[in-house]
Every structure is written in structure tokens, then in C-alpha cells.
Design a protein around this motif. Structure first.
Motif, PDB file in Angstrom:
ATOM      1  N   MET A   1       0.927  -1.164   0.171  1.00 62.61           N
ATOM      2  CA  MET A   1      -0.220   0.023  -0.032  1.00 62.61           C
ATOM      3  C   MET A   1       0.703   1.388   0.048  1.00 62.61           C
ATOM      4  N   ARG A   2       0.410   2.243  -0.623  1.00 66.65           N
ATOM      5  CA  ARG A   2       1.304   3.386  -0.907  1.00 66.65           C
ATOM      6  C   ARG A   2       0.759   4.631   0.099  1.00 66.65           C
ATOM      7  N   LYS A   3       1.492   5.363   0.799  1.00 69.92           N
ATOM      8  CA  LYS A   3       1.146   6.182   1.805  1.00 69.92           C
ATOM      9  C   LYS A   3       1.038   7.431   0.697  1.00 69.92           C
ATOM     10  N   VAL A   4       0.214   8.334   1.144  1.00 69.75           N
ATOM     11  CA  VAL A   4      -0.072   9.541   0.472  1.00 69.75           C
ATOM     12  C   VAL A   4      -0.186  10.688   1.531  1.00 69.75           C
ATOM     13  N   SER A   5       0.325  11.734   1.085  1.00 70.44           N
ATOM     14  CA  SER A   5       0.581  12.800   2.027  1.00 70.44           C
ATOM     15  C   SER A   5      -0.607  13.970   1.688  1.00 70.44           C
ATOM     16  N   LEU A   6      -0.860  14.644   2.454  1.00 68.24           N
ATOM     17  CA  LEU A   6      -1.803  15.880   2.232  1.00 68.24           C
ATOM     18  C   LEU A   6      -1.178  16.718   1.279  1.00 68.24           C
ATOM     19  N   ASN A   7       0.121  17.091   1.391  1.00 68.52           N
ATOM     20  CA  ASN A   7       0.712  17.997   0.253  1.00 68.52           C
ATOM     21  C   ASN A   7       0.637  17.398  -1.047  1.00 68.52           C
ATOM     22  N   SER A   8       0.929  15.862  -1.165  1.00 67.79           N
ATOM     23  CA  SER A   8       0.969  15.198  -2.390  1.00 67.79           C
ATOM     24  C   SER A   8      -0.439  15.466  -3.207  1.00 67.79           C
ATOM     25  N   LEU A   9      -1.439  15.374  -2.008  1.00 67.56           N
ATOM     26  CA  LEU A   9      -2.926  15.438  -2.754  1.00 67.56           C
ATOM     27  C   LEU A   9      -3.039  16.847  -3.161  1.00 67.56           C
ATOM     28  N   GLN A  10      -2.748  17.974  -2.450  1.00 66.35           N
ATOM     29  CA  GLN A  10      -2.967  19.411  -2.827  1.00 66.35           C
ATOM     30  C   GLN A  10      -2.031  19.504  -3.987  1.00 66.35           C
ATOM     31  N   THR A  11      -0.941  19.066  -4.206  1.00 61.68           N
ATOM     32  CA  THR A  11      -0.302  19.192  -5.544  1.00 61.68           C
ATOM     33  C   THR A  11      -0.926  18.466  -6.661  1.00 61.68           C
ATOM     34  N   ARG A  12      -1.540  17.229  -6.637  1.00 62.09           N
ATOM     35  CA  ARG A  12      -2.280  16.706  -7.427  1.00 62.09           C
ATOM     36  C   ARG A  12      -3.392  17.558  -7.951  1.00 62.09           C
ATOM     37  N   ILE A  13      -4.441  17.953  -6.909  1.00 58.45           N
ATOM     38  CA  ILE A  13      -5.289  19.162  -7.089  1.00 58.45           C
ATOM     39  C   ILE A  13      -4.755  20.027  -8.114  1.00 58.45           C
ATOM     40  N   ASP A  14      -3.828  20.827  -7.713  1.00 52.83           N
ATOM     41  CA  ASP A  14      -3.362  22.024  -8.568  1.00 52.83           C
ATOM     42  C   ASP A  14      -2.941  21.676  -9.966  1.00 52.83           C
ATOM     43  N   THR A  15      -2.302  20.535 -10.422  1.00 54.27           N
ATOM     44  CA  THR A  15      -2.096  20.137 -11.552  1.00 54.27           C
ATOM     45  C   THR A  15      -3.198  19.778 -12.065  1.00 54.27           C
ATOM     46  N   LEU A  16      -4.384  18.833 -11.576  1.00 54.06           N
ATOM     47  CA  LEU A  16      -5.495  18.760 -12.450  1.00 54.06           C
ATOM     48  C   LEU A  16      -6.238  20.066 -12.782  1.00 54.06           C
ATOM     49  N   ARG A  17      -6.233  20.877 -11.718  1.00 51.77           N
ATOM     50  CA  ARG A  17      -7.062  21.990 -12.084  1.00 51.77           C
ATOM     51  C   ARG A  17      -6.318  23.065 -13.291  1.00 51.77           C
ATOM     52  N   ARG A  18      -4.932  23.010 -13.422  1.00 56.38           N
ATOM     53  CA  ARG A  18      -4.142  23.459 -14.382  1.00 56.38           C
ATOM     54  C   ARG A  18      -4.469  22.873 -15.640  1.00 56.38           C
ATOM     55  N   ARG A  56     -12.643  16.433  -7.959  1.00 56.10           N
ATOM     56  CA  ARG A  56     -13.800  16.236  -6.957  1.00 56.10           C
ATOM     57  C   ARG A  56     -13.299  15.178  -6.053  1.00 56.10           C
ATOM     58  N   MET A  57     -12.892  13.978  -6.658  1.00 53.22           N
ATOM     59  CA  MET A  57     -12.281  12.710  -5.771  1.00 53.22           C
ATOM     60  C   MET A  57     -11.028  13.023  -5.057  1.00 53.22           C
ATOM     61  N   THR A  58     -10.390  13.763  -5.791  1.00 54.34           N
ATOM     62  CA  THR A  58      -9.121  13.937  -4.825  1.00 54.34           C
ATOM     63  C   THR A  58      -9.350  14.993  -3.690  1.00 54.34           C
ATOM     64  N   GLN A  59     -10.136  15.793  -3.946  1.00 54.72           N
ATOM     65  CA  GLN A  59     -10.508  16.968  -2.850  1.00 54.72           C
ATOM     66  C   GLN A  59     -11.291  16.105  -1.686  1.00 54.72           C
ATOM     67  N   THR A  60     -12.074  15.158  -2.046  1.00 57.00           N
ATOM     68  CA  THR A  60     -12.701  14.452  -1.126  1.00 57.00           C
ATOM     69  C   THR A  60     -11.977  13.615  -0.522  1.00 57.00           C
ATOM     70  N   LEU A  61     -10.750  13.046  -1.027  1.00 52.61           N
ATOM     71  CA  LEU A  61      -9.596  12.233  -0.218  1.00 52.61           C
ATOM     72  C   LEU A  61      -9.032  13.201   0.655  1.00 52.61           C
ATOM     73  N   LEU A  62      -8.709  14.160   0.162  1.00 52.37           N
ATOM     74  CA  LEU A  62      -7.980  15.206   0.940  1.00 52.37           C
ATOM     75  C   LEU A  62      -8.654  15.707   2.150  1.00 52.37           C
ATOM     76  N   SER A  63     -10.056  16.030   2.055  1.00 53.99           N
ATOM     77  CA  SER A  63     -10.874  16.476   2.915  1.00 53.99           C
ATOM     78  C   SER A  63     -10.730  15.287   4.021  1.00 53.99           C
ATOM     79  N   ARG A  64     -11.146  14.229   3.614  1.00 52.21           N
ATOM     80  CA  ARG A  64     -11.392  13.062   4.694  1.00 52.21           C
ATOM     81  C   ARG A  64      -9.982  12.887   5.379  1.00 52.21           C
ATOM     82  N   MET A  65      -8.772  12.961   4.794  1.00 54.17           N
ATOM     83  CA  MET A  65      -7.280  12.793   5.303  1.00 54.17           C
ATOM     84  C   MET A  65      -7.114  13.853   6.234  1.00 54.17           C
ATOM     85  N   HIS A  66      -7.429  15.038   5.933  1.00 48.83           N
ATOM     86  CA  HIS A  66      -7.516  16.412   6.977  1.00 48.83           C
ATOM     87  C   HIS A  66      -8.349  16.234   8.047  1.00 48.83           C
TER      88      HIS A  66
END
Length: 81
Positions: A1-18, A56-66
Motif C-alpha cells: 500500500m502506498r502512503k499519500v500525504s496531504l501535500n501530495s494530494l494538494q499538488t495533484r489537485i493543483d495539477t489537475l486544475r491547471r 472532486r475525488m481527490t478533494q474528497t480524499l484530501l478532506s477526509r485525510m485532513h
């Protein structure tokens, strides 16, 4: 299983938005052509919708992790006292 950080999720959201904004611009350019390629426009719009769903899915995951992290910090402070 891969660990995901809050920062990596936010970076992913920023990339997807761009990428979403870039697709929006490509769609506008394609639609403004003298002879628009409607197949291309349809594909670009589908890709844009896919990005929206991924955001949206990444934001939901980020929100849950936060929320879990905040809950864990609260529990740690509460129980350490």
C-alpha cells in the motif's frame, strides 16, 4: 500500500486544475475556428469532465485525510493531558 500525504494530494489537485484550465482554452480555440472539428471538441470536453471528476475525488480524499489528521491531533492532545 502506498502512503499519500496531504501535500501530495494538494499538488495533484493543483495539477489537475491547471490541466482543466488548459483544456478549457483548447476547447475555446477549437470552437472559434472557421471549420471546427466537432469530434475533437467532444473528446476535449470528455477529457475535461474526467479531470473535473478526478479533482472532486481527490478533494474528497484530501478532506477526509485532513479530518482524520485533525481528529488524531485532538485525540493525542486530549489523552496526553
Amino acid at each position: 500500500m502506498r502512503k499519500v500525504s496531504l501535500n501530495s494530494l494538494q499538488t495533484r489537485i493543483d495539477t489537475l486544475r491547471r490541466r482543466h484550465r488548459e483544456l478549457d482554452e483548447r476547447i475555446s480555440n477549437a470552437q472559434s475556428r472557421t471549420a471546427p472539428d466537432f469530434t475533437e471538441i467532444k473528446q476535449l470536453k470528455q477529457e475535461k469532465l474526467g479531470l473535473r471528476d478526478a479533482i472532486r475525488m481527490t478533494q474528497t480524499l484530501l478532506s477526509r485525510m485532513h479530518s482524520k489528521k485533525a481528529g488524531h491531533c485532538w485525540q493525542t492532545q486530549f489523552h496526553s493531558g
